[in-house]
Enzyme design. Structure first.
Site, short mmCIF file in Angstrom:
data_model
loop_
_atom_site.label_atom_id
_atom_site.label_comp_id
_atom_site.label_asym_id
_atom_site.label_seq_id
_atom_site.Cartn_x
_atom_site.Cartn_y
_atom_site.Cartn_z
CB CYS A 150 -0.77 -0.25 0.97
SG CYS A 150 -0.30 -0.37 2.37
N1 LIG Z 1 -4.64 -3.90 5.04
C1 LIG Z 1 -4.00 -3.65 4.42
O1 LIG Z 1 -4.20 -2.10 4.22
C2 LIG Z 1 -2.95 -3.93 3.69
C3 LIG Z 1 -2.28 -3.10 2.30
C4 LIG Z 1 -2.06 -4.19 1.25
C5 LIG Z 1 -1.02 -4.80 1.40
N2 LIG Z 1 -2.02 -5.47 1.88
C6 LIG Z 1 -1.77 -7.35 2.35
O2 LIG Z 1 -2.46 -8.07 2.07
C7 LIG Z 1 -2.32 -9.31 3.16
C8 LIG Z 1 -4.18 -9.29 3.75
O3 LIG Z 1 -4.10 -8.43 4.55
P1 LIG Z 1 -5.15 -8.27 5.54
O4 LIG Z 1 -5.65 -6.91 5.58
O5 LIG Z 1 -6.21 -8.86 5.22
O6 LIG Z 1 -5.37 -9.24 6.60
P2 LIG Z 1 -5.92 -9.80 7.61
O7 LIG Z 1 -7.63 -9.02 7.88
O8 LIG Z 1 -4.95 -10.03 8.82
O9 LIG Z 1 -6.60 -10.72 7.17
C9 LIG Z 1 -5.79 -11.87 7.37
C10 LIG Z 1 -6.34 -13.37 6.48
O10 LIG Z 1 -5.65 -14.35 5.80
C11 LIG Z 1 -6.60 -15.86 6.89
N3 LIG Z 1 -5.04 -16.43 7.61
C12 LIG Z 1 -4.23 -16.35 8.17
N4 LIG Z 1 -3.67 -17.88 8.80
C13 LIG Z 1 -4.11 -18.52 7.61
C14 LIG Z 1 -3.56 -19.76 7.12
N5 LIG Z 1 -2.51 -19.97 8.12
N6 LIG Z 1 -4.38 -20.13 5.90
C15 LIG Z 1 -5.31 -20.02 5.41
N7 LIG Z 1 -5.53 -18.11 6.17
C16 LIG Z 1 -4.79 -17.80 6.92
C17 LIG Z 1 -7.46 -15.21 8.31
O11 LIG Z 1 -7.95 -16.82 7.87
P3 LIG Z 1 -8.94 -15.80 9.82
O12 LIG Z 1 -9.87 -14.56 10.39
O13 LIG Z 1 -9.21 -16.88 10.16
O14 LIG Z 1 -7.44 -15.67 10.85
C18 LIG Z 1 -7.76 -13.83 7.17
O15 LIG Z 1 -8.50 -14.61 6.86
C19 LIG Z 1 -1.27 -9.43 3.71
O16 LIG Z 1 0.16 -9.49 3.48
C20 LIG Z 1 -0.61 -7.54 3.67
O17 LIG Z 1 0.57 -7.56 4.39
C21 LIG Z 1 -2.33 -5.67 3.10
#
Ligand SMILES: NC(=O)c1ccc[n+]([C@@H]2O[C@H](COP(=O)([O-])OP(=O)(O)OC[C@H]3O[C@@H](n4cnc5c(N)ncnc54)[C@H](OP(=O)(O)O)[C@@H]3O)[C@@H](O)[C@H]2O)c1
Length: 340
Positions: A150
């Site tokens: 981001c």
């Molecule tokens: N948030 C942002 O603004 C943003 C921006 C750019 C990039 N990103 C990147 O995008 C990715 C996701 O970010 P997010 O903010 O959406 O994260 P998040 O809200 O913490 O969601 C993570 C997801 O991954 C799942 N997960 C975790 N461990 C897992 C496993 N071992 N097997 C299968 N599923 C698993 C979680 O499931 P549960 O809910 O069941 O734990 C949840 O659905 C990250 O790498 C982050 O760095 C995020």
């Protein structure tokens, strides 16, 4: 119709991908998975999806995640995608990874900044850095896309035209960014509790944030020389949005009119970059919940510095929106499908 699987569907970016795909005329969700102990209906997990989708989200298993999909979004915390991407690619799926696992082309740099060893060296080269405004032709041909971070999205789009033109003096650039709290993901943690963040702004990981090498890698490629950034992120009390204030010294004075012209030409035909006219600066409320990157400029005569303001919604142009934009390009659709 593109059949789509989303891994990490219960996370913030996973939810945004679902919302975009619900209004996408050429995509259909065939699988939702997450870590989960037990299956859940996704509209129970996210009540705002009630009456829009009533589909089960299952505990993640590789086979379950395939379910006849053509493309899979991996919206997982870093270090997980590198375990599964190769499997999905071998099964013939196109893969878009939202984590940082395949953005850095040097595995040593990845190890240093992410504090772990990369375990899928074979696919690092294969992954195209998914910034459509710079790499549309490569994305068109790609099976595997590493969706940009981001903060890097705001910084790279904010700097690309001026670096490409070689207008910067020296190789050091200061990037000062503010982000909303959803950037940290949905999982609870003390630092991001409401009382910890409300009414307060804090800088963190100065010069040590893991997005620094991603910015340096891409900015150096554009500039054709080694670029170093001093990157200071700040957490601010709002839920979403990033605003980056970028400072760089110009080789010679260039009028703001010329800068606006340079950026307008560079981003001509790029539907998600909006270049602001001289005297107007972007703000986060105008990119909230959309896939735009808004860019504006000021010039400080006393120091000879150009100040660039670049703003994106971290969850959309900084993550899920950009990921769907990449999917559209990979399947030969209009970039804007589902996004405008
Ligand atoms: N948030 C942002 O603004 C943003 C921006 C750019 C990039 N990103 C990147 O995008 C990715 C996701 O970010 P997010 O903010 O959406 O994260 P998040 O809200 O913490 O969601 C993570 C997801 O991954 C799942 N997960 C975790 N461990 C897992 C496993 N071992 N097997 C299968 N599923 C698993 C979680 O499931 P549960 O809910 O069941 O734990 C949840 O659905 C990250 O790498 C982050 O760095 C995020």
């Amino acid at each position: 119709m593109i059949k789509v699987s989303i891994v990490g569907a219960t996370g913030y970016t996973g939810e945004q991908i679902i919302k975009i795909l619900l209004r996408h005329k050429d995509a259909k969700i065939v699988s939702l998975t997450a870590k989960l102990d037990n299956e859940v209906y996704i509209d129970d997990e996210f009540p705002e999806l009630k009456n829009l989708i009533h589909q089960k989200c299952y505990p993640f298993e590789k086979e379950k995640a395939i379910s006849g999909a053509d493309l899979i979004f991996l919206a997982l915390p870093h270090t997980l995608s590198m375990k599964f991407s190769g499997y999905f690619l071998d099964k013939g799926l196109k893969v878009i990874d939202l984590s940082a696992d395949y953005r850095l082309k040097d595995a040593e740099v990845y190890s240093r900044w992410y504090d772990c060893r990369h375990t899928d060296l074979g696919n690092i080269e294969k992954a195209v850095y998914g910034l459509p405004e710079l790499y549309e032709n490569e994305i068109k041909k790609a099976d595997f896309v590493a969706n940009p971070g981001c903060y890097p999205t705001s910084a790279i789009l904010g700097l690309a035209p001026v670096l490409k033109e070689g207008l910067n003096s020296g190789s050091e650039i200061i990037i000062d960014s503010k982000t909303g709290i959803m950037g940290a993901g949905r999982k609870a943690s003390l630092a991001f509790h409401f009382p910890e963040c409300e009414g307060s702004v804090k800088a963190y990981r100065i010069g040590a944030h893991q997005h620094t090498p991603e910015m340096e890698q891409e900015l150096s490629k554009i500039a054709g020389k080694n670029i170093k950034v001093l990157f200071t992120p700040h957490l601010i009390p709002m839920s979403r949005g990033i605003l980056s204030t970028i400072y760089l010294t110009l080789k010679k004075e260039v009028s703001l009119g010329k800068i606006v012209e340079l950026y307008s030409d560079f981003y001509k035909g790029k539907p998600f970059v909006r270049v602001y006219p001289q005297g107007k600066l972007p703000q986060t409320k105008d990119i909230r919940s959309n896939n735009f990157c808004d860019i504006g400029f000021a010039y400080d005569k006393a120091t000879g510095k150009l100040v660039i303001i670049s703003t994106v919604d971290n969850l959309l142009k900084g993550a899920a929106g950009q990921a769907v934009q990449n999917m559209n390009i990979m399947f030969g659709l209009e970039q804007t499908e589902g996004l405008i």
